[in-house]
Design a protein around this motif. Structure first.
Motif, short mmCIF file in Angstrom:
data_model
loop_
_atom_site.label_atom_id
_atom_site.label_comp_id
_atom_site.label_asym_id
_atom_site.label_seq_id
_atom_site.Cartn_x
_atom_site.Cartn_y
_atom_site.Cartn_z
N ARG A 56 0.81 -1.22 0.00
CA ARG A 56 0.00 0.00 0.00
C ARG A 56 0.84 1.27 0.00
O ARG A 56 0.43 2.31 0.46
N PRO A 77 1.87 3.97 4.08
CA PRO A 77 0.80 3.84 5.09
C PRO A 77 1.21 4.40 6.45
O PRO A 77 2.34 4.21 6.89
N ASN A 80 -4.44 1.92 8.59
CA ASN A 80 -5.30 1.35 7.55
C ASN A 80 -6.03 2.39 6.71
O ASN A 80 -6.33 2.14 5.54
N ALA A 83 -2.82 7.50 4.48
CA ALA A 83 -1.55 7.48 3.75
C ALA A 83 -0.77 8.75 4.11
O ALA A 83 -1.38 9.79 4.40
N TYR A 114 -7.23 3.93 1.12
CA TYR A 114 -7.08 5.02 2.09
C TYR A 114 -8.25 5.99 1.98
O TYR A 114 -8.80 6.18 0.90
#
Length: 160
Positions: A56, A77, A80, A83, A114
């Motif tokens: 991610r 990240p 969760n 970003a 995100y």
């Protein structure tokens, strides 16, 4: 040739690339030199290549019609839903390179799941502050390693 997921503009293309390439290293070194001259700090202590080598995360380069690298940016990240925007840089501001990089990273952040992006810049870097405010970012409380550091200013933007 433009690959899937690339964003074409009249003067340049923004696309995901490997952050360890020579072009990426050259752009990030130029960014570090620029930051050092503007803020007194290169920003290198707040970034490691491993930050954007995790799931991610993403590193992008903008190239002109001749293939010359003219800007870069990354996301990584924080959690969760969040970003962090890192290593944003454009060699020129006259053709919208920074805006295109940011737009691309915001769209890819949504694609990666995100819902918001955070970033830090130095309070003395008024050019960056104006850029982010003009793109809809609002000042937030300093987070992580930027807590209790008055030379730092943090911004955030909801993506949804």
């Amino acid at each position: 040739m433009i690959g899937i997921g690339d964003r074409m503009h009249s003067y340049f293309i923004v696309q995901a690339e490997v952050p360890t390439s020579q072009d990426a290293k050259d752009l990030m070194n130029l960014l570090s030199d620029t930051l050092k001259s503007v803020t007194g700090d290169s920003g290198e202590n707040s970034f490691e290549i491993t930050d954007i080598s995790v799931p991610r995360s993403l590193f992008v380069i903008a190239r002109n019609h001749d293939g010359e690298p003219i800007g870069c940016g990354a996301i990584r990240p924080i959690d969760n839903n969040t970003a962090e925007l890192k290593r944003m840089f454009a060699k020129t501001t006259s053709i919208g390179v920074g805006s295109a990089i940011l737009d691309y990273l915001e769209k890819q952040s949504l694609n990666l799941g995100y819902t918001k992006i955070w970033l830090e810049t130095r309070a003395v870097n008024q050019t960056a502050i104006s850029f982010y405010e003009n793109k809809g970012y609002q000042q937030i409380a300093n987070y992580g390693k930027y807590l209790n550091r008055e030379e730092c200013v943090c911004f955030g933007k909801l993506l949804i």
